[in-house]
Scaffold this motif. Structure first.
Motif, short mmCIF file in Angstrom:
data_model
loop_
_atom_site.label_atom_id
_atom_site.label_comp_id
_atom_site.label_asym_id
_atom_site.label_seq_id
_atom_site.Cartn_x
_atom_site.Cartn_y
_atom_site.Cartn_z
N MET A 50 -1.97 10.57 -1.77
CA MET A 50 -1.48 9.58 -0.94
C MET A 50 -1.52 8.20 -2.01
O MET A 50 -2.13 7.95 -3.01
N THR A 51 -0.23 7.45 -1.69
CA THR A 51 0.16 6.16 -2.40
C THR A 51 0.06 4.96 -1.79
O THR A 51 0.17 4.82 -0.32
N TRP A 89 -4.84 4.16 -5.72
CA TRP A 89 -3.54 4.32 -4.96
C TRP A 89 -2.29 3.19 -5.79
O TRP A 89 -1.54 3.24 -5.70
N ARG A 92 4.96 2.72 4.33
CA ARG A 92 5.89 3.71 4.86
C ARG A 92 5.41 3.97 6.22
O ARG A 92 6.21 3.68 7.24
N ASP A 93 4.23 4.53 6.30
CA ASP A 93 3.86 5.26 7.35
C ASP A 93 3.64 3.96 8.66
O ASP A 93 4.07 4.22 9.81
N THR A 100 6.91 2.55 9.91
CA THR A 100 7.36 3.75 10.82
C THR A 100 6.92 3.67 11.88
O THR A 100 7.46 3.59 12.99
N GLN A 131 8.27 -2.58 -5.37
CA GLN A 131 8.73 -1.59 -4.19
C GLN A 131 7.58 -1.97 -2.97
O GLN A 131 7.78 -2.29 -2.09
N GLN A 149 8.46 -3.31 0.56
CA GLN A 149 7.63 -2.58 2.02
C GLN A 149 6.86 -3.62 2.85
O GLN A 149 6.82 -3.48 3.89
N GLU A 163 2.66 3.23 -1.52
CA GLU A 163 3.97 3.18 -1.03
C GLU A 163 3.87 3.79 0.41
O GLU A 163 4.29 3.39 1.46
N THR A 164 3.32 4.91 0.35
CA THR A 164 3.09 6.02 1.51
C THR A 164 2.41 5.19 2.72
O THR A 164 2.91 5.40 3.96
N VAL A 165 1.41 4.74 2.22
CA VAL A 165 0.69 3.96 3.41
C VAL A 165 1.53 2.90 4.09
O VAL A 165 1.56 2.79 5.43
#
Lengths: 135, 547
Positions: free
Chosen positions: A1-2, A79, A8-9, A12, A87, A91, A4-6
């Motif tokens: 997990m990064t 992370w 983005r999730d 969303t 980036q 976000q 950015e993914t946190v």
């Protein structure tokens, strides 16, 4: 997990029209925690101040939105190791924008359980300033 | 705007007392009138002395009380109206104004303490612990000497040659005042800039709208912390203070860059920023049951920081225009005030966090449960001091003071005196009072029978001190006053006994008195209120040859 993914999730999840007072609070809390950790991760310490101010504003917004329960955000410092802070900033701004939009809408339909209209106003003001501060 | 400070009022009183002496020869006021005014001056100085000595008997206080009694003893009943007759008499007018300034200074000093005598500000904590007591008493002593001189010369002219009790009282004041003022050279004192303590209570602090408001809010935050750090500081409040401190340091960084951005300044600012940020991050997820926010102290600091930020930042960037518009001098003063306050705030935050941690007032999340790994709604459990989150927080706030002090030197400001100095002095006194070096290291070489008798009172006194110091549950105010008072008594007793023992040893064996370890020659020896010829009635010297 990064990180950015946190982010983005989270964006969303919030964008699916299922924002509630508690999720708005949790999202503000998450945004504040991410900004605070980003300040520590900023390689140029002289450029860390926008992150710090953003963290403080977003934390104040979360505080205004807080209901009876306190949520906890777990972020791993690792992370941020490979994170592109530009980036992350982009976000994070998107996340704050979603929460702010919900806050402004909630002001029109005041009466959300546990949160007074003035709290929404305070939260919205802090969210705006927080969004301004994000580098 | 004129700021009332303790030092400013004392300086004004000093100047007026000096002038009243110079004007005395030509314009002597009526003796009854003079008795009233000078009696009030003595009484005010007496109250100063009592406050500075913590109510412990002091020769200067005794002499001032005695002189005040004698000064008014000749006043008829009813007394003449002071204000009605002082106008045409310069000396009396000057003395009246000096009395008023002393009264204001007294109020500033007294405001540092609550009705119960407990310190309610950082300066009060330092005063209770005895920080700078000698120099403060010396300053009061110099004023008392001036008052006595004015009394002697500006009265009815008979006091100088009189051998009666009134003249004797004046001479006692002069002697005690000269003795105490000789113990410290005039110089800067942390009391000089002392402002009247603000009333900080309740759940709000007004919005800050000016530089003066920032200064007041900083004082308010420190005063509030002084009253709460050892009782009920919550996790949320620790975070509020840490966050406001972090923002203030960032704003100081901007102000410092306006004066030139040298490498040292950059390093110091980075050091301070990281320390305050660490504390802010560590305070996350450490809460207390009392969720009420908006207590006056944290709110004051937050409001001050908010105003500073509004002046310096807009839309996420620094506002150079505003800084130029409002004046560099005011911002320099405000920056110095902030850097003076931060170390004191850091110290009290550290002690407050430790107190809350050791009194189990902090809660941390229970171990993570399955579900969302990032955001959880956990159960909160009462934290032990060794809980990792609490340990991290305690360590982070412990690291706040040093970088904050470095930052203050960057702005050429000296940190406010408060809990840090009080605890250091407290620790030092306890160490001195209980150190075993104060007992003879080789009793067999001393005349054992007499000396062992003389030493009998020492162990119980030292044991009492240890017991009280170790057993105390509150730090700062109460603990400090208890252990400082005990330490004073024990150290003075030890020093007197030591001197007696030295003399006894010399008289018995004809040997040279043992050389004292440097640690034994403490400043307290000079602070001793005992007269030079003091001899404890319980410890009368035996006749030579009895050992």
């Amino acid at each position: 997990m990064t990180i950015e993914t946190v982010l983005r999730d989270a964006v969303t999840a919030l964008s699916c029209n299922n924002v509630t007072a508690s999720t708005a609070y949790a999202a503000a809390k998450l945004a504040a925690a991410i900004a605070a950790q980003a300040a520590a991760a900023e390689p140029d310490s002289a450029a860390s101040h926008p992150w710090d101010f953003a963290a403080l504003e977003l934390d104040a917004a979360a505080h205004a939105l807080r209901q009876d329960t306190e949520v906890v955000v777990h972020l791993d410092e690792a992370w941020y190791a490979e994170a592109d802070l530009a980036q992350v900033a982009e976000q994070l701004r998107a996340l704050v924008t979603v929460v702010l939009a919900w806050c402004v809408a909630a002001l029109d339909t005041a009466g959300q359980p546990g949160v007074a209209a003035t709290d929404y106003q305070i939260a919205a003001a802090h969210l705006r300033r927080g969004a301004d501060e994000i580098p | 705007m004129i700021t009332v400070t303790y030092g400013g009022e004392l300086a004004a009183a000093r100047s007026l007392l000096t002038d009243s002496h110079l004007n005395a020869d030509t314009t002597r006021p009526p003796p009854q009138l003079f008795g009233i005014i000078v009696g009030q001056v003595y009484r005010t100085l007496y109250r100063h002395t009592v406050l500075l000595t913590g109510g412990v008997g002091h020769p200067l206080a005794d002499a001032l009380a005695d002189a005040a009694r004698h000064a008014v003893s000749q006043v008829p009943d009813p007394p003449p109206a002071v204000d009605a007759v002082t106008e045409p008499v310069p000396a009396a007018g000057l003395l009246t104004r000096a009395r008023d300034h002393l009264g204001v200074a007294m109020e500033v000093l007294a405001s540092q303490f609550g009705p119960d005598g407990d310190a309610r500000t950082p300066a009060g904590i330092a005063l209770t612990a005895g920080v700078g007591r000698t120099s403060h008493l010396a300053a009061v002593g110099r004023l008392a000497a001036l008052a006595a001189r004015a009394h002697l010369h500006a009265g009815d002219g008979t006091a100088a040659t009189d051998t009666g009790s009134a003249a004797e009282a004046i001479r006692r004041v002069t002697t005690a005042a000269n003795a105490i003022s000789a113990m410290a050279e005039p110089g800067d004192s942390f009391l000089d800039g002392l402002r009247p303590a603000l009333y900080v209570t309740g759940a709000a602090w007004p919005a800050v709208t000016s530089h003066t408001g920032v200064h007041e809010a900083l004082d308010a935050a420190r005063t509030w912390l002084a009253q709460h750090y050892a009782t009920d500081l919550t996790g949320q409040q620790i975070r509020q203070f840490a966050g406001a401190g972090l923002a203030l340091v960032q704003e100081l960084g901007y102000l410092a860059r306006q004066h030139g951005n040298d490498v040292t300044a950059g390093l110091r600012l980075r050091y301070a920023t990281e320390a305050w940020r660490n504390a802010y991050l560590a305070a996350d997820n450490v809460v207390s049951l009392d969720h009420s926010d908006g207590a006056a102290g944290p709110t004051a600091l937050i409001n001050a920081e908010r105003w500073v930020r509004e002046q310096l930042r807009a839309g996420g960037t620094w506002r150079n225009d505003n800084l130029a518009l409002t004046g560099q001098a005011e911002w320099s003063t405000t920056a110095r005030e902030i850097t003076r306050a931060l170390p004191d705030l850091a110290t009290m935050l550290h002690h407050g966090t430790r107190f809350s941690a050791t009194h189990h007032d902090l809660y941390t999340p229970a171990p993570r449960h399955p579900g969302n790994p990032v955001i959880q709604n956990p159960e909160w459990i009462r934290a032990e001091p060794q809980t990792p989150a609490v340990l991290r927080l305690t360590a982070a706030v412990a690291d706040l003071r040093e970088p904050s002090v470095l930052l203050s030197s960057q702005f050429e400001a000296s940190p406010h005196t408060g809990l840090h100095e009080a605890t250091r002095l407290n620790r030092y006194l306890v160490e001195v009072a209980t150190t075993p070096r104060l007992w003879p290291s080789e009793p067999s070489q001393e005349p054992a029978s007499s000396i062992s008798r003389l030493l009998e009172p020492l162990p119980p006194a030292a044991a009492a001190l240890r017991e009280r110091a170790h057993g105390a549950t509150r730090r700062g105010g109460a603990t400090t006053s208890v252990s400082i008072a005990l330490a004073h008594d024990v150290v003075q007793e030890i020093q007197r006994l030591q001197a007696t023992i030295d003399e006894l040893g010399t008289r018995i064996s004809g040997s040279t008195p043992p050389t004292r370890h440097p640690a034994e020659t403490t400043p307290l020896r000079n602070k001793s209120a005992a007269p030079a010829d003091f001899q404890s009635p319980d410890l009368a010297l035996p006749e030579p040859g009895l050992a």
